[in-house]
Design a protein around this motif. Structure first.
Motif, PDB file in Angstrom:
ATOM      1  N   GLY B   8       0.825  -1.209   0.000  1.00 55.90           N
ATOM      2  CA  GLY B   8       0.000   0.000   0.000  1.00 55.90           C
ATOM      3  C   GLY B   8       0.855   1.252   0.000  1.00 55.90           C
ATOM      4  N   TYR B   9       1.948   1.212   0.701  1.00 51.43           N
ATOM      5  CA  TYR B   9       2.816   2.370   0.817  1.00 51.43           C
ATOM      6  C   TYR B   9       3.405   2.757  -0.531  1.00 51.43           C
ATOM      7  CZ  TYR B   9       6.584   5.368   2.414  1.00 51.43           C
ATOM      8  OH  TYR B   9       7.431   6.422   2.588  1.00 51.43           O
ATOM      9  N   ARG B  12       1.046   4.717  -2.821  1.00 56.14           N
ATOM     10  CA  ARG B  12       0.525   5.974  -2.289  1.00 56.14           C
ATOM     11  C   ARG B  12       0.617   7.156  -3.261  1.00 56.14           C
ATOM     12  NH1 ARG B  12       2.287   9.556   1.708  1.00 56.14           N
ATOM     13  NH2 ARG B  12       4.208   8.424   1.984  1.00 56.14           N
ATOM     14  N   LEU B  14       0.681   7.205  -6.466  1.00 56.99           N
ATOM     15  CA  LEU B  14      -0.256   6.962  -7.558  1.00 56.99           C
ATOM     16  C   LEU B  14      -1.682   7.304  -7.118  1.00 56.99           C
ATOM     17  CD1 LEU B  14      -0.259   5.844 -10.463  1.00 56.99           C
ATOM     18  CD2 LEU B  14      -0.822   3.617  -9.493  1.00 56.99           C
ATOM     19  N   ARG B  15      -2.005   6.926  -5.895  1.00 58.00           N
ATOM     20  CA  ARG B  15      -3.334   7.230  -5.357  1.00 58.00           C
ATOM     21  C   ARG B  15      -3.525   8.733  -5.229  1.00 58.00           C
ATOM     22  NH1 ARG B  15      -2.880   2.837  -0.604  1.00 58.00           N
ATOM     23  NH2 ARG B  15      -3.403   1.007  -1.810  1.00 58.00           N
ATOM     24  N   ARG B  16      -2.443   9.388  -4.805  1.00 59.98           N
ATOM     25  CA  ARG B  16      -2.540  10.839  -4.638  1.00 59.98           C
ATOM     26  C   ARG B  16      -2.788  11.503  -5.995  1.00 59.98           C
ATOM     27  NH1 ARG B  16       2.219  13.118  -1.216  1.00 59.98           N
ATOM     28  NH2 ARG B  16       1.358  11.708   0.312  1.00 59.98           N
ATOM     29  N   GLY B  18      -4.163  10.073  -8.534  1.00 65.66           N
ATOM     30  CA  GLY B  18      -5.532   9.680  -8.903  1.00 65.66           C
ATOM     31  C   GLY B  18      -6.561  10.580  -8.248  1.00 65.66           C
ATOM     32  N   PHE B  19      -6.329  10.883  -6.969  1.00 67.76           N
ATOM     33  CA  PHE B  19      -7.253  11.747  -6.230  1.00 67.76           C
ATOM     34  C   PHE B  19      -7.330  13.138  -6.873  1.00 67.76           C
ATOM     35  CE2 PHE B  19      -7.733  15.055  -2.967  1.00 67.76           C
ATOM     36  CZ  PHE B  19      -9.013  14.755  -2.533  1.00 67.76           C
ATOM     37  N   ALA B  22      -9.063  13.069 -10.196  1.00 72.89           N
ATOM     38  CA  ALA B  22     -10.530  12.936 -10.028  1.00 72.89           C
ATOM     39  C   ALA B  22     -11.150  14.261  -9.625  1.00 72.89           C
ATOM     40  CB  ALA B  22     -10.832  11.867  -8.986  1.00 72.89           C
ATOM     41  N   VAL B  23     -10.506  14.967  -8.683  1.00 76.20           N
ATOM     42  CA  VAL B  23     -11.032  16.276  -8.246  1.00 76.20           C
ATOM     43  C   VAL B  23     -11.040  17.257  -9.422  1.00 76.20           C
ATOM     44  CG1 VAL B  23     -10.542  18.278  -6.791  1.00 76.20           C
ATOM     45  CG2 VAL B  23     -10.472  16.004  -5.811  1.00 76.20           C
ATOM     46  N   LEU B  26     -13.816  16.426 -11.831  1.00 78.61           N
ATOM     47  CA  LEU B  26     -15.154  16.816 -11.351  1.00 78.61           C
ATOM     48  C   LEU B  26     -15.355  18.330 -11.452  1.00 78.61           C
ATOM     49  CD1 LEU B  26     -15.391  14.457  -8.270  1.00 78.61           C
ATOM     50  CD2 LEU B  26     -16.837  14.383 -10.282  1.00 78.61           C
ATOM     51  N   ILE B  27     -14.301  19.088 -11.145  1.00 80.37           N
ATOM     52  CA  ILE B  27     -14.413  20.550 -11.276  1.00 80.37           C
ATOM     53  C   ILE B  27     -14.639  20.910 -12.750  1.00 80.37           C
ATOM     54  CG2 ILE B  27     -13.146  22.735 -11.058  1.00 80.37           C
ATOM     55  CD1 ILE B  27     -11.860  21.536  -8.503  1.00 80.37           C
ATOM     56  N   LEU B  29     -16.058  19.025 -14.971  1.00 81.11           N
ATOM     57  CA  LEU B  29     -17.439  18.634 -15.297  1.00 81.11           C
ATOM     58  C   LEU B  29     -18.432  19.702 -14.846  1.00 81.11           C
ATOM     59  CD1 LEU B  29     -19.314  16.319 -16.344  1.00 81.11           C
ATOM     60  CD2 LEU B  29     -19.370  15.474 -14.010  1.00 81.11           C
ATOM     61  N   LEU B  30     -18.184  20.242 -13.644  1.00 78.30           N
ATOM     62  CA  LEU B  30     -19.064  21.295 -13.127  1.00 78.30           C
ATOM     63  C   LEU B  30     -18.974  22.558 -13.975  1.00 78.30           C
ATOM     64  CD1 LEU B  30     -18.567  20.976  -9.287  1.00 78.30           C
ATOM     65  CD2 LEU B  30     -20.711  20.773 -10.509  1.00 78.30           C
TER      66      LEU B  30
END
Lengths: 184, 294
Positions: B8-9, B12, B14-16, B18-19, B22-23, B26-27, B29-30
């Motif tokens: 998992g470490y 990390r 890559l997840r960041r 990805g986050f 995604a944000v 979404l912005i 899209l808005l």
């Protein structure tokens, strides 16, 4: 008395051993059920009850484990469902859920290394409030007027109350990276 | 408790990424939805999603547990009411017949009769974004955009979105709703919009004259979105700060009647030979829907 407690302790033992993916699935089902119930008119004995934002509770609970793709995906999907039900611009609630999730993950990574009670109990409330503020801001921006805050505040109180009760269901059983580093 | 090890470490960063992707997505899209054209293209997706979501929903568990006996009691009361009202039905029919004769004599154009569908409210959205209801009747039941909804007490709102088996009703309590209304006694006209406390507010009031406190507010029928004479509520407050105590809030919101708004025919255009040209269906529809939104 002990007979009555026995099934509960069995569930507690099972939950302690449950893997993060199973915990995520249980949390997802709970959010889905409570969310669907919230769609029906919530009037009890003539009084309209404020319904909690379950997805925000999930975001706060899952955020404690640090960032992960599965929780992010689930929160985005719940967000889109919330957008459809609340007539919100598509992506609004997904953004709120994700922002809350990211905020919780980041802040826990920064401050929860020692698991102080102030951080453990105070931070979720603060993050929840920030999530509600984002909902209010997005609603005001999208409708071109300042929307009422009191109904949102009532929902915040309901969410906070429910969060205190169901928080363990949204504990994935792992801690944020900083905490893990400290343990390893 | 199970703990992540090194796997998992390593993931990390890559997840960041990805986050944040995604944000940002979404912005974006808005922001895209601020364009009316793109927003209109998203509407079918939203309609299909709400259609699927609410077709599946059933009466809530809490409703089943707590409301069963109360509903039985209500059915008994309603049956008694139906028996009581049956005697007035014959009277109303004969009066309607006489009224029709009088209107013929006076050559008066009355309100045209309209199509009607009774629908169950499957979901309420009284959140910060819009005050809307979702009813379980859609285009297969003959509901169209522009139908107005009323409950047993008065006007509830107007259908703004129609799916196959569901329709979204924008309530008159929504801030963005606009209903042309008139006072029953004073005859004064105004526009009503959704207030902050679940009531209605009157704007565009006439300079001369004032609404009478306690008088009934009805739809004026102007603009063709609503027929004339549907009960909206009663006037409360004084001076320019007038509120409308909405009649619908005193009734039940479990079921609504969806009715077609009367179509006002566009004036016939005269061609060069002096003959009238019949307006087509599109013109009729555009005439009815051009008066704003409720």
């Amino acid at each position: 008395m002990s007979r009555a407690i026995a099934p509960l302790s069995m569930i507690a033992r099972w939950w302690t051993k449950a893997r993060p993916r199973l915990r995520l699935a249980v949390g997802t089902v709970l959010v889905g059920i409570v969310g669907l119930m919230g769609l029906t008119p919530n009037v009890f004995f003539g009084t309209t009850v404020s319904w909690p934002y379950m997805a925000l509770i999930a975001a706060i609970g899952w955020g404690r484990a640090g960032l992960g793709f599965s929780p992010m995906l689930v929160l985005i999907l719940f967000g889109f469902a919330q957008d459809v039900t609340a007539s919100a611009p598509l992506g609004s609630f997904a953004l709120v859920n994700l922002a809350t999730y990211g905020l919780k993950a980041g802040l826990y990574q920064a401050f929860d290394a020692e698991r102080s009670p102030g951080v453990s109990y105070g931070l979720p409330i603060l993050i929840l409030f920030m999530g509600i503020i984002i909902v209010w801001l997005l609603a005001s921006l999208s409708s071109n007027h300042v929307v009422r805050f009191m109904p949102l505040f009532a929902s915040f109180l309901a969410t906070m109350f429910v969060q205190m009760i169901v928080a363990p269901v949204f504990d994935l059983g792992v801690r944020a990276a900083a905490g893990r580093e400290a343990m390893l | 408790m199970p703990r992540f090890a090194g796997k998992g470490y390593k993931k990390r960063p890559l997840r960041r990424y990805g986050f944040f992707i995604a944000v940002a997505g979404l912005i974006a899209l808005l922001l895209l939805q601020t364009s009316p054209r793109l927003s209109q293209q998203i509407e079918p997706v939203r309609t299909a999603a709400s259609d699927q979501l609410f077709h599946m929903s059933k009466p809530s568990l809490i409703d089943q547990i707590t409301g069963a006996s109360a509903k039985d009691q209500r059915i008994i009361e309603l049956e008694a009411r139906v028996r009581e009202l049956a005697q007035y039905e014959a009277l109303a029919l004969s009066m309607a017949e006489r009224l029709e004769v009088y209107e013929d004599i006076l050559n008066m154009q009355g309100e045209p009769s309209s199509a009607e569908v009774t629908a169950r409210i499957m979901a309420e959205a009284d959140g910060p974004f819009a005050e809307a209801l979702l009813a379980n009747a859609g285009s297969v039941n003959g509901v169209e955009v522009g139908y107005f909804a009323e409950n047993d007490r008065g006007l509830v709102g107007r259908v703004v979105q129609v799916g196959l088996r569901s329709s979204r009703i924008l309530k008159i309590t929504d801030f963005n709703s606009r209903v042309p209304v008139m006072g029953e006694s004073s005859g004064l006209r105004a526009i009503m919009f959704g207030g902050r406390d679940g009531d209605g507010r009157l704007t565009d009031q006439p300079e001369a004259g004032a609404f009478i406190r306690g008088e009934r507010i009805l739809t004026s029928g102007e603009g063709g979105l609503f027929p004339r004479g549907v009960v909206v509520g009663t006037v409360q407050g004084q001076g320019n700060d007038l509120k409308v105590d909405l009649a619908m809030s005193k009734g039940q919101l479990g079921y609504v009647r969806l009715k077609k708004s009367p179509l006002i025919p566009a004036p016939e255009a005269l061609d060069s030979l002096g003959e009238t040209v019949e307006p087509n269906e599109a013109e009729l529809t555009s005439t009815a829907s051009s008066g704003g939104q409720p």
